[in-house]
Design an enzyme around this catalytic site. Structure first.
Site, PDB file in Angstrom:
ATOM      1  N   LYS A   9       0.839  -1.200   0.000  1.00 58.34           N
ATOM      2  CA  LYS A   9       0.000   0.000   0.000  1.00 58.34           C
ATOM      3  C   LYS A   9       0.879   1.256   0.000  1.00 58.34           C
ATOM      4  CE  LYS A   9      -3.835  -2.424   2.265  1.00 58.34           C
ATOM      5  NZ  LYS A   9      -4.853  -2.392   3.355  1.00 58.34           N
ATOM      6  N   TYR A  49     -11.988  -2.923  -3.752  1.00 56.85           N
ATOM      7  CA  TYR A  49     -12.566  -3.007  -2.415  1.00 56.85           C
ATOM      8  C   TYR A  49     -14.094  -3.075  -2.454  1.00 56.85           C
ATOM      9  CZ  TYR A  49      -8.108  -2.359   0.040  1.00 56.85           C
ATOM     10  OH  TYR A  49      -6.842  -2.517   0.561  1.00 56.85           O
ATOM     11  N   ASN A 112      -2.138  -0.017   7.003  1.00 58.00           N
ATOM     12  CA  ASN A 112      -1.641  -1.333   7.437  1.00 58.00           C
ATOM     13  C   ASN A 112      -0.776  -2.033   6.391  1.00 58.00           C
ATOM     14  OD1 ASN A 112      -3.634  -2.143   5.738  1.00 58.00           O
ATOM     15  ND2 ASN A 112      -4.877  -3.192   7.268  1.00 58.00           N
ATOM     16  N   HIS A 115      -1.805  -5.523   1.374  1.00 53.38           N
ATOM     17  CA  HIS A 115      -3.041  -6.250   1.062  1.00 53.38           C
ATOM     18  C   HIS A 115      -2.663  -7.639   0.562  1.00 53.38           C
ATOM     19  CE1 HIS A 115      -6.916  -7.323  -0.731  1.00 53.38           C
ATOM     20  NE2 HIS A 115      -6.184  -7.842  -1.701  1.00 53.38           N
ATOM     21  N   GLU A 126      -8.944 -10.478  -8.020  1.00 53.52           N
ATOM     22  CA  GLU A 126      -8.020  -9.360  -7.852  1.00 53.52           C
ATOM     23  C   GLU A 126      -6.883  -9.418  -8.877  1.00 53.52           C
ATOM     24  OE1 GLU A 126      -7.098  -9.822  -3.702  1.00 53.52           O
ATOM     25  OE2 GLU A 126      -9.089  -9.124  -3.075  1.00 53.52           O
TER      26      GLU A 126
END
Ligand code: DAT
Ligand code: MG
Length: 151
Positions: A9, A49, A112, A115, A126
């Site tokens: 990320k 998402y 965080n 992913h 994905e």
């Protein structure tokens, strides 16, 4: 062999953690079969998402993931989806065990670091959002025999 979609990320890129995290996945024995850096557009973020549409954190999640470049990858290995999820640690970094990527490098739920697909079905969805078939490389490595005990 199972494949999983992994994304570093924007916080991982900005904090110079990309090499460290890629190194962990490599050293574990997983095989990198696709990689690109990109800045995610709004539409792709909303598709990626999609399962979280309508949740209170959805807008901040989309804002965060589009806030800077990410590194999208596909990693391959036996049970790769579950293996990467375990290496990532809990979604909330404050609850993530030390030794996991989130448990070692993050402190806040929104930022965080990484992913990883949560099932083989999510992985397929994905991977196709981020990569064409031609961008996924099929190759073998001699050391696989030492990783899987087939030598
Ligand atoms: P994961 O990334 O572990 O698969 P998820 O798919 O449930 O977790 O959620 C996607 C991301 O959304 C997650 O990495 C961080 C953010 N998120 C999830 N739950 C949240 C919450 N309750 N508050 C704020 N952000 C949240
Ligand atoms: Mg998820």
């Amino acid at each position: 062999m199972e494949k999983t979609f992994v994304m570093l990320k924007p916080d991982a890129v900005q904090r110079n953690l990309a090499g460290e995290i890629i190194g962990r996945l490599e050293k574990r024995g997983l095989k990198l079969v696709a990689l690109k850096m990109l800045k995610i557009r709004q539409e792709l973020a909303e598709q990626h998402y999609g399962e979280h549409v309508g949740k209170p954190f959805f807008q901040s999640l989309v804002d965060f993931i589009t806030s800077g470049p990410v590194i999208a990858m596909i990693w391959e290995g036996q049970n790769a989806v579950q293996v990467v999820r375990k290496m990532m640690g809990s979604t909330d970094p404050q609850a993530a065990d030390p030794g996991t990527i989130r448990g070692d490098f993050a402190l806040f739920m929104g930022n965080n670091i990484i992913h990883g697909s949560d099932s083989p079905q999510s992985a397929a969805r994905e991977m196709s959002l981020f990569f064409s078939e031609a961008e996924i490389i099929s190759y073998s490595k001699d050391l696989e025999a030492w990783i899987y005990g087939t030598n």
